[in-house]
Scaffold this active site. Structure first.
Site, PDB file in Angstrom:
ATOM      1  N   HIS A   6      -3.948  -6.063   1.678  1.00 35.24           N
ATOM      2  CA  HIS A   6      -3.846  -6.336   3.107  1.00 35.24           C
ATOM      3  C   HIS A   6      -4.521  -7.687   3.339  1.00 35.24           C
ATOM      4  CE1 HIS A   6      -2.678  -2.172   4.055  1.00 35.24           C
ATOM      5  NE2 HIS A   6      -3.554  -1.804   3.153  1.00 35.24           N
ATOM      6  N   CYS A  18       0.811  -1.217   0.000  1.00 38.31           N
ATOM      7  CA  CYS A  18       0.000   0.000   0.000  1.00 38.31           C
ATOM      8  C   CYS A  18       0.850   1.275   0.000  1.00 38.31           C
ATOM      9  CB  CYS A  18      -0.957  -0.058   1.189  1.00 38.31           C
ATOM     10  SG  CYS A  18      -2.384   1.011   1.025  1.00 38.31           S
TER      11      CYS A  18
END
Lengths: 421, 268
Positions: B214, B98
């Site tokens: 994630h 990310c």
């Protein structure tokens, strides 16, 4: 406006009744839904009906704080409050409308509302609260609320737009205690002075000593997992499991003192308070005790796991759902300190819920190999199976840590009613 | 277990700032999967304003909140950029999730239009259109590993691994490659990936893995976790140290549960 309001109240009451009888509508927020859909222009007017108002917000502990505080205030006054899970504008509107009589009168002296963090600015636009309590700000359901910085901004906005409001802030949480900076409200802080503070992973830089901070000291966990503590040299005793509730008790004490309740009445009411919905409550099925702990974010899971670590031969159920109200992202279980399970004296673990496989995997990585091999560990997705298994087992106590919709589901299976009772 | 005592060094880049959700799961997964094979994983960290850090075999950076990303980026640029570039050139393994992935690109432009120049290591750039939750790429994500990488993942993992990756994405930034030298980590089957248009996810470029996933990423994708460990072992000890297989039933059950939930595998 008043006439339109009274007519609307009649209409909403009748419609709610019809929808409930015909089973077309359910839930405590139904009147609020009707208002939102058909009479949105009345929302400000309805909210302004609220009497002396105390708003409670923060990621963890809202419901328990509301429960403590309403029990205290009810010793002297008529108190209006919303229910756990109805903490958006809609829930609060619902509560006011449901409690308004057919003449448009709301017969309460105090209102205590728990408010979801992002809804705070919307509420303070119309209600000028006499007190705002902020319990804490931990990481919570990022998929629904976004970053914690964002949540903090919402609460800050609400505080800055409220004038002459008494703020009651968690002084140990840097994200919360900084909220009084730069605004003109009166502020009191609560905190704990105890080694247990190390278990609270507050974010941000530890602040300088605060003025007006009231501490709970000498915190002791009782053998029923309740807590004793001292405040101002007096002893308090709370029976709701979880030493983290000392914070919620302290916030309620400060708030109730502001209202003018005397300290002895506060103490008695705190001791008498029973756990709210899923916050350490005990449900009996057959001859077994189910100890129910709602967990929804890493901070809550960590504190509950820490609380239970000394129970001998514990049977632990970990129920993880990923419905909207739980948070669809289950990544948070990896941020929790489940490694503490290595300090447990475990008899069994059962992983359940829509994401039971994730929970089992988390346990595998949390436990050291020898502990993982030694414990009886099962996975059963369906909560019905979990309960069936518990019913049939020879164990007497189960400690169930579960997410929000899992709690509703479990309660519905056991009592036939998922709502707050 | 290996006859020799093997060890790897793991460096966590900015764990206090870049750890937005579940990223600790990646660290734990590498640690346990090394431990189960008798490999010692020494964990150290790089923090803001400290230049006292060790070199590693595996570097990891997670996602962060916008404000933390600015701080981290300033610090990277001021004191650690050259060091990280050297480590990249000496073929150390990098896993970037990310925000970490975004910072290794050329630019990051946030929703207020603020432009941060990235480290410029990966030819890509990221733009966040708004602060609105509705504009985010958010939800469960399934990708099919790019065919260019799957052979290596298969050979490294030993048994026949899944050809998919599963995770959860939650990002406002829309990432685009700025030239065609990069290959994505996977092709998006469910979800958004790098951006809401191209149906590609992350990057696997030489020794860098970047991803928006994630979940955490590595626990439910043991084949990817092992790729990182396997590559780091080979880099340090040479080709003969082939990765020993582990019993991964619980990992694959969790992986398949997402594939079923998202309709990639049939429920039966």
């Amino acid at each position: 406006m008043e006439f339109q309001f009274v007519i609307t109240i009649w209409f909403v009451k009748i419609l709610t009744l019809v929808l409930r009888i015909t089973k077309k509508g359910r839930g405590t927020a139904l009147p609020g839904l009707i208002i939102e859909k058909y009479f949105p222009h009345l929302i400000p007017y309805i909210l302004q009906k609220s009497p002396y108002t105390i708003l409670i917000t923060g990621t963890n502990g809202k419901t328990t704080t509301r429960t403590f505080l309403s029990n205290i205030l009810q010793t002297k006054y008529k108190v209006l409050q919303n229910r756990s899970g109805s903490n958006l504008i809609r829930g609060i509107v619902s509560e006011i409308v449901s409690q308004t009589n057919l003449f448009g009168q709301l017969d309460f002296e105090y209102a205590i509302f728990e408010v979801e963090e992002a809804s705070m600015p919307k509420i303070t636009k119309y209600i000028k609260p006499e007190q705002i309590i902020v319990t804490n700000l931990f990481r919570d359901q990022l998929d629904a609320y976004g970053e914690v910085d964002r949540t903090q901004r919402f609460i800050q906005q609400a505080i800055d737009s409220s004038q002459n409001t008494q703020l009651i802030l968690n002084g140990d949480d840097p994200r919360v205690n900084s909220m009084s900076v730069g605004n003109k409200n009166n502020v009191q802080y609560f905190g704990i002075k105890d080694k247990l503070i190390g278990n609270f992973n507050y974010e941000g830089k530890k602040s300088e000593a605060l003025p007006n901070i009231e501490f709970a000291k000498n915190i002791e966990i009782t053998n029923t997992l309740g807590t004793k503590f001292k405040y101002n040299a007096q002893e308090f005793h709370i029976n709701i499991p979880g030493y983290f509730n000392v914070y919620n008790a302290m916030a309620s004490i400060l708030s109730a003192l502001n209202v003018g309740i005397n300290i002895d009445d506060i103490r008695t009411a705190l001791t008498k308070t029973k756990p709210a919905f899923g916050r350490g409550e005990i449900i009996n099925i057959n001859d077994k005790k189910l100890h129910i702990f709602l967990v929804k974010n890493p901070a809550g899971l960590n504190l509950n796991l820490d609380l239970l670590k000394n129970i001998e031969n514990i049977n632990l159920c970990l129920v993880l759902n990923d419905n909207t109200a739980d948070g669809k992202d289950v990544s948070w279980i990896w941020d929790s300190n489940m490694e503490i399970l290595n300090e447990y004296n475990l008899n069994s673990i059962i992983c359940s819920g829509t994401r039971s496989e994730d929970m089992l995997l988390r346990c595998k990585y949390a436990l050291d190999s020898e502990n993982f091999d030694a414990v009886k560990i099962d996975e059963m997705k369906d909560i019905n199976n979990l309960l069936e298994n518990i019913r049939k087992s020879e164990e007497n106590n189960y400690y169930i840590l579960l997410t929000y919709t899992a709690m509703l589901e479990l309660r519905k299976i056991i009592t036939g009613n998922s709502l707050n009772v | 277990m290996y006859k020799e005592k093997l060890s790897l060094k793991f460096v966590h880049l900015y764990p206090d700032e870049m750890n937005i959700y579940g990223d600790m799961g990646n660290v734990l997964t590498l640690k346990r999967r090394c431990e189960w094979r008798g490999i010692r994983l020494e964990i150290s960290k790089v923090t803001l304003e400290s230049n006292d850090f060790k070199k590693g075999d595996i570097y990891f950076m997670g996602g962060g909140q916008d404000n933390d990303m600015y701080k981290v980026f300033e610090d990277l640029k001021n004191s650690k950029k050259d060091f990280l570039k050297e480590e990249l050139e000496s073929k150390k393994q990098f896993l970037l999730i990310c925000g970490g992935f975004q910072l290794f690109g050329n630019h990051f432009i946030d929703f207020q239009g603020r432009n941060i120049n990235g480290l410029g290591i990966l030819p890509l750039e990221t733009k966040a259109p708004s602060d609105n939750l509705h504009d985010r790429c958010l939800g469960n994500i399934v990708t099919e590993i790019h065919s260019k990488h799957f052979e290596e993942i298969k050979n490294n993992y030993g048994e026949k691994p899944s050809k998919y990756l599963v995770g959860f994405e939650n990002h406002g930034g829309q990432t685009y490659y700025t030239d065609n030298s990069l290959t994505p980590l996977g092709k998006v089957l469910v979800g958004s990936g790098n951006n809401s248009k191209e149906k590609i996810e992350g990057v696997l470029h030489e020794n860098i893995i970047g991803s928006y996933m994630h979940g955490s990423l590595l626990p439910k994708n043991p084949h990817l976790a092992d790729l990182i460990i396997g590559r780091a072992l080979t880099q340090k000890y040479g080709e003969e140290f082939k990765l020993e297989p582990l019993e991964d039933k619980i990992e694959w059950d969790a992986h398949k549960a997402i594939l079923r939930k998202m309709g990639i595998l049939n429920t039966d």
